[in-house]
Design a protein around this motif. Structure first.
Motif, short mmCIF file in Angstrom:
data_model
loop_
_atom_site.label_atom_id
_atom_site.label_comp_id
_atom_site.label_asym_id
_atom_site.label_seq_id
_atom_site.Cartn_x
_atom_site.Cartn_y
_atom_site.Cartn_z
N VAL A 195 4.32 2.52 -3.01
CA VAL A 195 3.57 1.45 -2.53
C VAL A 195 4.47 0.55 -1.79
CG1 VAL A 195 2.59 -0.77 -3.45
CG2 VAL A 195 1.87 1.72 -4.73
N ALA A 196 5.87 0.47 -2.21
CA ALA A 196 6.74 -0.60 -1.53
C ALA A 196 6.73 -0.02 0.07
CB ALA A 196 7.86 -0.44 -1.87
N ARG A 197 6.45 1.01 0.46
CA ARG A 197 6.57 1.82 1.81
C ARG A 197 5.10 1.69 2.53
NH1 ARG A 197 10.60 3.43 -1.17
NH2 ARG A 197 12.50 4.03 -0.22
N ASP A 199 3.46 -0.34 4.17
CA ASP A 199 3.39 -1.83 4.78
C ASP A 199 2.70 -1.91 6.20
OD1 ASP A 199 4.71 0.56 6.25
OD2 ASP A 199 6.70 -0.74 6.46
N GLY A 228 4.14 -4.47 -2.98
CA GLY A 228 3.54 -3.76 -1.71
C GLY A 228 2.72 -4.86 -1.17
N THR A 229 2.35 -4.41 0.26
CA THR A 229 1.61 -5.25 1.03
C THR A 229 -0.01 -5.05 0.76
OG1 THR A 229 1.77 -3.71 2.65
CG2 THR A 229 3.27 -5.65 2.82
N ALA A 355 5.00 8.70 1.40
CA ALA A 355 4.44 7.39 2.07
C ALA A 355 4.14 7.72 3.64
CB ALA A 355 5.35 6.21 1.58
#
Length: 368
Positions: A195-197, A199, A228-229, A355
């Protein structure tokens, strides 16, 4: 380099009964050795720091609720003393326990094991033992320093239905109407990394089933929302599944998806567990195959068992794409390994590369 041998475990719990039961469970696997037991966080820290570096535990099982020094207080001190040690927290099956677990994961714990209450039959269940053993061995492997190439034995051949470097044809070139993710053991950390990736905006909703008890999924959704975004929330009955948002199946509910007048809508089900799980990945995927007419991108992440295999067969048969997390980055290569060995994965990738494929498929219309 760490000497070969059983995984060394320090067990920290203020309950003598819990220490005894978990010690017996771990002793059933010759690949694990409990080298120390502690009654609170301070005791664990004192025992760990007194050991020679080469003999310290590779895994610490840390209860969160203890007198004198609790697990949350001890966690950063243990990580400072032994940064490469994997700390798995034992959490009560309660809302308070779920909140403490998420706080521990944010503070550096690698994973958790839910510790059933005495009213629920204690911690003597076979499922708890299987999860405990898998997580201890899996995280010890993930944290093991790399062996120099000159000393590294040749890896055994991987039995899959196709070469690991090859990729299956992707099927339809259309943008996926939905992106589905299934995960279990080791999943919270893998989901956070994925999820962090993510973006960039996505043109499809992301629908996630993580094997977790009720109460824990609400806080996992909040945890992922902070990372995440993409806006992330626990799915609710009747939710319209909007592009660019992430929806997490609630604990103890199957998450199904239906097409209602051209809109994907969430349905929560109380049907029987599948693959011993509720929520389970397979019913989600079956519903999505029908709702999206095969226009799907699916990622199966780290986890025990084979939940998702039958659903991925249906996805591949309908023309969708299936990604499987690779063995090297999986805590347990059960769920993704089952898909890989069945020969139905479009590609076998690290979380980071998965991702990237999701971004490529959902953001600009390219298919994997």
């Amino acid at each position: 380099m760490i000497a070969p041998g059983p995984v060394r475990v320090l067990l920290c719990d203020d309950s003598a009964a819990a220490r005894a039961v978990m010690s017996r469970m771990l002793a059933t696997d010759p690949g694990i050795k409990v080298i120390a037991k502690a009654t609170d966080g301070g005791d664990a820290l004192a025992q760990l720091t007194a050991m020679p570096a080469a003999e310290r535990p590779q895994v610490v099982l840390l209860d969160l609720e203890m007198p004198r020094m609790d697990g949350m207080t001890a966690l950063p001190l243990l990580l400072k003393a032994a940064p490469n040690t994997a700390i798995i927290v034992a959490s009560a099956l309660s809302q308070r326990g779920a909140a403490a677990t998420m706080a521990a994961l944010r503070a550096g714990a690698v994973d958790y094991v839910p510790k059933p209450s005495a009213a629920a039959g204690g911690i003597s269940g076979g499922q708890f033992q299987a999860e405990l053993v898998a997580k201890v061995k899996g995280w010890a492997r993930m944290r093991r320093p790399a062996v120099p190439s000159a000393a590294r034995p040749a890896p055994p051949p991987v039995s899959v239905a196709r070469p690991m470097v090859a990729e299956r044809p992707a099927g339809s070139a259309q943008r996926p109407r939905a992106i589905a993710i299934g995960s279990s053991t080791g999943g919270p950390q893998a989901l956070a990394a994925l999820v962090a990736r993510l973006d960039r905006p996505l043109g499809a909703p992301v629908i996630v089933v993580q094997h977790m008890p009720a109460g824990f999924t609400t806080l996992l959704a909040d945890h992922l929302n902070r990372i995440g975004t993409l806006p992330c929330s626990e799915a609710k009955e009747g939710d319209k599944l909007l592009p660019g948002r992430l929806y997490l199946a609630p604990g103890d509910k199957h998450l199904l998806v239906k097409d209602v007048a051209g809109v994907l809508v969430a349905q929560l089900g109380d049907g029987p567990p599948e693959n011993f799980c509720r929520p389970a990945v397979d019913p989600m995927l079956r519903s999505l195959v029908t709702a999206c007419q095969g226009r799907l991108l699916v990622a199966i992440l780290t986890g025990m068992g084979s939940d998702g295999l039958a659903g991925c067969r249906a996805v591949a048969g309908a023309g969708g794409a299936v990604l499987a997390q690779d063995e090297a980055s999986s805590v347990v290569w059960g769920m993704p390994g089952a898909v890989a060995k069945a020969g139905i994965a479009t590609a076998i990738l690290s979380v980071e590369d998965i991702a990237g494929r999701i971004l490529a498929a959902g953001a600009d219309g390219k298919r994997t």
